[in-house]
Scaffold this motif. Structure first.
Motif: not given
Length: 297
Positions: A88-95, A123-126, A283-284
């Motif tokens: 879920q953390l790496t899902a793209k989200g809302r169109a 959250e993207m860095q994580l 980098q993250a």
């Protein structure tokens, strides 16, 4: 994997054109969503992306993250609640159709409703740090440091905590009586480490943070501290206080941040004898974005 990522916060805008998983071209601007009229944001986005020049391509997918997905941004993408799976953390989200000719998606933030915590952007860095380290506790440090814990066995993000170290430092130094009349500030490891030592006293219950914030003024007024090093002393106090509040002690924390800020956290951890690793924020971030687009490689 080829895409365009936009990290659009309250204060700043940054767009990255990524080709084969590496940054090909980037642009930055001070047009944060908090500074602009909401109805102007689509035009601003288009104008800024054109600055990518040869890095701009109307066929590339565009991912928007940060405060642009909040209630003051292009649209409110909401928050994904913890505990949250890595998938879920790496899902793209809302169109988000109609903004650009490109396919555009808007990333939601994450939240922990159990303690009323919210987070957008870090959250993207994580997500990237999870692929680059074996840590289970992370701190994306800065204005509002985000401390996050994960359970690697269950592949989920478990907790979120904000410590507004950077903003508190700025408020006390630049917008309170504590910093009134100070000269231009200069770096001082000695003053910083004195602040770290004071944070340890706070941790041991020998004093309180609220008292020590004001005592910074007493230190330099009474000749115990170079006035030009007051900011360094406050930095040591607040960074060390943050670390002592969030560090689990028994394992290394991965600090994610800027090249300028990470050495401060490293110095404080060394003085406190606490284990740590560091990872530069860009980098993250790129590693996290690459995870989002991995299936399109």
């Amino acid at each position: 994997m080829n895409y365009i990522a936009v990290d659009w916060g309250s204060s700043n805008f940054r767009a990255l054109s990524v080709r084969n998983g590496e940054v090909y071209r980037s642009v930055e601007a001070g047009c944060g969503v908090g500074k602009c009229a909401r109805e102007a944001l689509p035009d601003i986005l288009r104008e800024q992306l054109l600055r990518l020049e040869e890095g701009w391509d109307e066929t590339l997918p565009v991912l928007l993250c940060g405060m642009v997905g909040s209630n003051i941004g292009l649209a409110d993408a909401g928050y994904l609640a913890l505990p949250l799976s890595f998938a879920q953390l790496t899902a793209k989200g809302r169109a988000l159709p109609g903004i650009l000719p490109n396919p555009v998606t808007l990333r939601p933030g994450i939240c922990d409703r159990r303690v009323m915590e919210i987070c957008r952007g870090e959250e993207m860095q994580l997500a990237g740090a999870l692929t680059l380290t074996t840590s289970q506790t992370f701190a994306a440090v800065g204005t509002h440091s985000k401390w996050l814990t994960v359970n690697r066995a269950q592949q989920q993000v478990e907790s979120l905590r904000t410590l507004m170290t950077g903003e508190l430092w700025n408020l006390v130094l630049n917008h309170s009586i504590v910093g009134k009349g100070l000269p231009e500030q200069s770096a001082s490891d000695e003053a910083f480490l004195r602040g770290v030592a004071t944070a340890r006293q706070v941790e041991h219950g020998e004093t309180t943070l609220v008292s020590e914030l004001f005592r910074c003024r007493g230190h330099y007024i009474l000749g115990d501290l170079d006035p030009a090093a007051a900011g360094a002393w406050l930095s040591g106090l607040l960074i060390a206080h943050e670390i002592l509040q969030g560090h689990p002690r028994h394992e290394a924390v991965c600090f994610i941040g800027s090249r300028a800020l990470l050495p401060r956290y490293a110095l404080a951890c060394e003085a406190l004898d606490l284990p740590f690793t560091t990872l530069e924020a860009e980098q993250a971030l790129i590693a996290g974005l690459n995870e989002v687009f991995r299936d399109e490689a």
